[in-house]
Design a protein around this motif. Structure first.
Motif, PDB file in Angstrom:
ATOM      1  N   HIS A  68      -1.483  14.819  -4.231  1.00 19.91           N
ATOM      2  CA  HIS A  68      -2.661  14.877  -5.353  1.00 19.91           C
ATOM      3  C   HIS A  68      -3.262  13.391  -5.138  1.00 19.91           C
ATOM      4  O   HIS A  68      -4.433  13.358  -5.010  1.00 19.91           O
ATOM      5  CB  HIS A  68      -2.336  14.970  -6.786  1.00 19.91           C
ATOM      6  CG  HIS A  68      -3.381  14.839  -7.944  1.00 19.91           C
ATOM      7  ND1 HIS A  68      -3.602  13.509  -8.363  1.00 19.91           N
ATOM      8  CD2 HIS A  68      -4.260  15.722  -8.218  1.00 19.91           C
ATOM      9  CE1 HIS A  68      -4.732  13.738  -8.944  1.00 19.91           C
ATOM     10  NE2 HIS A  68      -5.041  15.102  -9.076  1.00 19.91           N
ATOM     11  N   SER A  69      -2.476  12.446  -5.434  1.00 17.17           N
ATOM     12  CA  SER A  69      -2.988  11.090  -5.454  1.00 17.17           C
ATOM     13  C   SER A  69      -3.592  10.593  -3.997  1.00 17.17           C
ATOM     14  O   SER A  69      -4.838  10.028  -4.119  1.00 17.17           O
ATOM     15  CB  SER A  69      -1.799  10.041  -5.794  1.00 17.17           C
ATOM     16  OG  SER A  69      -2.393   8.792  -5.866  1.00 17.17           O
ATOM     17  N   THR A  72      -6.864  12.255  -3.043  1.00 16.79           N
ATOM     18  CA  THR A  72      -7.984  11.641  -3.963  1.00 16.79           C
ATOM     19  C   THR A  72      -8.555  10.501  -3.205  1.00 16.79           C
ATOM     20  O   THR A  72      -9.577  10.235  -3.070  1.00 16.79           O
ATOM     21  CB  THR A  72      -7.544  11.501  -5.332  1.00 16.79           C
ATOM     22  OG1 THR A  72      -6.881  12.606  -5.971  1.00 16.79           O
ATOM     23  CG2 THR A  72      -8.587  10.849  -6.146  1.00 16.79           C
ATOM     24  N   GLU A  73      -7.373   9.742  -2.906  1.00 16.34           N
ATOM     25  CA  GLU A  73      -7.884   8.298  -2.150  1.00 16.34           C
ATOM     26  C   GLU A  73      -8.346   8.610  -0.837  1.00 16.34           C
ATOM     27  O   GLU A  73      -9.205   7.899  -0.438  1.00 16.34           O
ATOM     28  CB  GLU A  73      -6.452   7.534  -1.841  1.00 16.34           C
ATOM     29  CG  GLU A  73      -5.830   6.996  -3.226  1.00 16.34           C
ATOM     30  CD  GLU A  73      -6.462   6.415  -4.120  1.00 16.34           C
ATOM     31  OE1 GLU A  73      -7.597   5.818  -3.736  1.00 16.34           O
ATOM     32  OE2 GLU A  73      -5.970   5.960  -5.016  1.00 16.34           O
ATOM     33  N   LYS A  75     -10.606  10.609   0.016  1.00 18.99           N
ATOM     34  CA  LYS A  75     -11.970  10.923   0.009  1.00 18.99           C
ATOM     35  C   LYS A  75     -12.990   9.610  -0.220  1.00 18.99           C
ATOM     36  O   LYS A  75     -13.962   9.543  -0.127  1.00 18.99           O
ATOM     37  CB  LYS A  75     -12.292  11.708  -1.094  1.00 18.99           C
ATOM     38  CG  LYS A  75     -11.719  12.882  -0.887  1.00 18.99           C
ATOM     39  CD  LYS A  75     -11.920  13.822  -2.472  1.00 18.99           C
ATOM     40  CE  LYS A  75     -10.900  15.173  -2.199  1.00 18.99           C
ATOM     41  NZ  LYS A  75     -11.231  16.119  -3.553  1.00 18.99           N
TER      42      LYS A  75
END
Length: 266
Positions: A68-69, A72-73, A75
């Motif tokens: 998840h983390s 997100t990074e 992008k």
């Protein structure tokens, strides 16, 4: 240090959705299970099984959090890497945030499991609660260590994936990374751990933990409910194994940081 703590707090805020979703899903599943369990007279047993499964599956919690983390990074990679801190501090902040949320989740599912287990009254005299607590404590430590190892392994191959995406598409990068994972983890690591050299490096520093629950069987009866019987056996662990896994995890962690610093960032 203050800057890194602030970064960790930021990671906790950004990871809030990843933290909340499993807890909400857990309570929903517990509620559904409680409904059907109560309907058929196995309320405590059903919740115990669900809570145990939810606790055990957290061996993959850190991997889930990192997916998840880091997704997100990815992008906004340029914004993340714009931070002046070295890569190891950036990743360490994510790891600390992940372990923190995992600890809270583990407490929730673990407490639910123990309360449900106690309410079922299916622990026989042959399995004292002291053994259950001791087994739970040892299991919790090993679960956390395994979760960290899985997370670091995932992190290493994620960085390789990012490295490949600089010249290849996402699908080709994923396929090549997966193939590399199979070769390194499936064949090379398996070959090393089955060798005599591995036994020499790891089979030292034995610690006898005494007799502990080693197996259990569950019998269900529509009239009497559930009954658990278990057997105990001597448990021996080796410090060499833990040291070997710890060194390997540290190597993979800093290798991931090096790839991020020197290859992905440039």
């Amino acid at each position: 240090m203050i800057a890194w703590l602030n970064l960790t707090k930021k990671e906790l805020r950004l990871g809030l959705p990843a933290f909340i979703m499993p807890i909400v899903a857990f309570f929903i599943i517990v509620a559904i299970s409680a409904y059907f369990g109560n309907r058929y007279g196995f309320l405590g047993e059903t919740i115990t099984a669900v809570a145990f499964a939810a606790t055990a599956i957290q061996v993959f919690y850190l991997v889930y959090y990192f997916i998840h983390s880091l997704s997100t990074e990815k992008k906004k990679m340029h914004l993340w890497l714009h931070n002046p801190m070295p890569a190891y501090k950036l990743i360490l902040a994510k790891l600390v945030a992940a372990i923190t949320t995992m600890a809270v989740t583990f407490i929730i599912t673990g407490t639910t499991f123990l309360l449900a287990l106690n309410s079922t009254k299916i622990i026989p005299i042959e399995i004292p609660w002291t053994d259950v607590i001791e087994l739970g404590f040892l299991g919790s430590i090993h679960l956390l260590l395994l979760a960290i190892n899985f997370a670091v392994l995932f992190l290493f191959f994620w960085m390789i994936f990012l490295l490949f995406t600089r010249t290849l598409g996402n699908f080709a990068s994923f396929a090549l990374t997966f193939l590399l994972f199979i070769v390194l983890n499936g064949f090379l690591y398996g070959w090393v751990t089955s060798s005599a050299l591995y036994d020499t490096l790891t089979m030292w520093g034995s610690i006898n933990l005494g007799d502990i629950l080693s197996s259990a069987s569950v019998n269900f009866n529509l009239e009497m409910g559930a009954d658990i019987t278990g057997e105990t056996s001597e448990l021996i662990i080796y410090l060499g194994t833990y040291l070997f896994d710890a060194i390997l995890a540290v190597i993979l962690f800093f290798a991931s940081c090096w790839i991020l610093d020197r290859k992905v960032e440039v």
